[in-house]
Design an enzyme around this catalytic site. Sequence first.
Site, PDB file in Angstrom:
ATOM      1  N   ASP A  13       0.814  -1.223   0.000  1.00 19.00           N
ATOM      2  CA  ASP A  13       0.000   0.000   0.000  1.00 19.00           C
ATOM      3  C   ASP A  13       0.843   1.265   0.000  1.00 19.00           C
ATOM      4  O   ASP A  13       0.392   2.322   0.437  1.00 19.00           O
ATOM      5  CB  ASP A  13      -0.964   0.030   1.200  1.00 19.00           C
ATOM      6  CG  ASP A  13      -1.806  -1.222   1.303  1.00 19.00           C
ATOM      7  OD1 ASP A  13      -2.463  -1.570   0.313  1.00 19.00           O
ATOM      8  OD2 ASP A  13      -1.794  -1.866   2.378  1.00 19.00           O
ATOM      9  N   LYS A  16       2.631   2.050  -5.113  1.00 17.27           N
ATOM     10  CA  LYS A  16       3.382   1.569  -6.267  1.00 17.27           C
ATOM     11  C   LYS A  16       2.697   1.956  -7.572  1.00 17.27           C
ATOM     12  O   LYS A  16       3.347   2.281  -8.560  1.00 17.27           O
ATOM     13  CB  LYS A  16       3.536   0.048  -6.188  1.00 17.27           C
ATOM     14  CG  LYS A  16       4.393  -0.430  -5.022  1.00 17.27           C
ATOM     15  CD  LYS A  16       4.541  -1.931  -5.021  1.00 17.27           C
ATOM     16  CE  LYS A  16       3.248  -2.650  -4.712  1.00 17.27           C
ATOM     17  NZ  LYS A  16       2.707  -2.357  -3.380  1.00 17.27           N
ATOM     18  N   GLY A  40      -4.753  -4.135  -3.802  1.00 14.90           N
ATOM     19  CA  GLY A  40      -5.300  -3.131  -4.707  1.00 14.90           C
ATOM     20  C   GLY A  40      -4.337  -1.985  -4.885  1.00 14.90           C
ATOM     21  O   GLY A  40      -3.542  -1.683  -4.004  1.00 14.90           O
ATOM     22  N   HIS A  41      -4.370  -1.370  -6.056  1.00 13.28           N
ATOM     23  CA  HIS A  41      -3.625  -0.135  -6.237  1.00 13.28           C
ATOM     24  C   HIS A  41      -4.573   0.935  -6.745  1.00 13.28           C
ATOM     25  O   HIS A  41      -5.423   0.696  -7.598  1.00 13.28           O
ATOM     26  CB  HIS A  41      -2.410  -0.303  -7.156  1.00 13.28           C
ATOM     27  CG  HIS A  41      -2.629  -1.183  -8.339  1.00 13.28           C
ATOM     28  ND1 HIS A  41      -2.237  -2.496  -8.356  1.00 13.28           N
ATOM     29  CD2 HIS A  41      -3.190  -0.950  -9.543  1.00 13.28           C
ATOM     30  CE1 HIS A  41      -2.544  -3.026  -9.520  1.00 13.28           C
ATOM     31  NE2 HIS A  41      -3.132  -2.111 -10.256  1.00 13.28           N
ATOM     32  N   GLN A 223       1.967  -6.305  -3.277  1.00 13.49           N
ATOM     33  CA  GLN A 223       2.418  -6.310  -1.886  1.00 13.49           C
ATOM     34  C   GLN A 223       3.778  -5.622  -1.735  1.00 13.49           C
ATOM     35  O   GLN A 223       3.984  -4.567  -2.301  1.00 13.49           O
ATOM     36  CB  GLN A 223       2.433  -7.731  -1.314  1.00 13.49           C
ATOM     37  CG  GLN A 223       1.063  -8.320  -1.076  1.00 13.49           C
ATOM     38  CD  GLN A 223       0.548  -9.074  -2.260  1.00 13.49           C
ATOM     39  OE1 GLN A 223       1.292  -9.624  -3.062  1.00 13.49           O
ATOM     40  NE2 GLN A 223      -0.757  -9.117  -2.407  1.00 13.49           N
TER      41      GLN A 223
END
Length: 427
Positions: A13, A16, A40-41, A223
Amino acid sequence: MPSVVVVGAQWGDEGKGKAVDQLGDRVDLCVRYSGGNNAGHTLVVGGEKFVMHLLPSGILNPDTVTVLGNGVVIDLDVMQGELTTLRERGVQFEHPLISANAHVITEYHKVLDKVTERFLGKRRIGTTGRGIGPCYSDKINRLGIRIQDLLDEKILREKVEASLAQKNELLVKVYNRRPIEAEEIVECLLAHAELIKPYIVDSGRFVNDALDEGKVVLFEGAQAHHLDVDQGTYPYVTSSNPTAAGAATGGGVGPTRIDRTIGIAKAYTTRVGEGPFPTELFDDDGETLRSKGGEYGATTGRPRRCGWFDAVLVEQSVKINGFTDIFLTKLDILNGWDKIPVCVAYDIDGQRHDHYPMTQSQVHHAKPIYEYVDGWHEDISECRTFDELPPNCQAYVKHLEELIGCRISGIGVGPGREQSIVVHDLI
């Protein structure tokens, strides 16, 4: 032309997606090399927020070819859902290419993930229940279903039946659940076969050919370093290798083909799920970081645990990944503190540790030793060069560089695509 790996330097988180998106218009290929839809991004483009869990971040750049590499585990329903959502929102993109060797998440993986986590009780890992761990377990146990298996119905059926012969015993006799019918799984997977067939590739050869042609390739993991199954805070980790080394195996290239490794770190620290967290805050400061930073999981919506920047944690990531650069995100969230604590060492049972501890027990007993850096109260969200940052803010960044042993080449000062400062070019 370079090939670049982007890795989270903390527990995920870190932003990225923002860093990848910044590089996107100069990247020919964006290759996702590990993980699944358990992370999630969030990207903000033109004031619009996009949350993706499986698709590579580069998909928002129409000139970038995206690839789901062999190290990714793919939930085909999730992939199709995300593609449909992007189309409905008017995003122009090319369908991602999919490695023939990537493994497929099935319904029985998701069922096992959830019942196993409940069974563990207080010893739970804190998984998302998306089936990632069981899918990787099948991969290692040589019981997995790969994308290429969808092209041969006979092989697919044989593999599903073989896998369920074992899993149904576990579901019925241990977890008191009904058995899963193989035909249900086969039909569900075959429904995707014709849709994805044109996009299935030998991803390793495809990526290597692109590098031979002088194209810029960006490898994007999920991650972060400290969730790596080998290098992270085991057992509170993911089931894959999101470290820079994982880009070679999960992306299908040799290590000599990687030119630069970029670590992404927040200006503070967060974590989702269980596991040790030496700088975690349980006071108003922690709540303020969570509130100002919008620290809620993009996949689960769970509140993220928040704490101050842990230089010991990040320095370990720098060392193991061989980072050439750090992209520091969410620096704007630290506006407003008179003094900002930075963890520079750990106290473990009365002894000072300047480097990351070797054992799980030591990590669990680690207490942060802080240095205090002068804070700032100016709004930095409009800053676009390092010199525009307030003096105390510049000093904070430079101090972090010294502590982690790596130059900070990019800084995020807000959620928008344009809210970044380039200190050193990342490509």
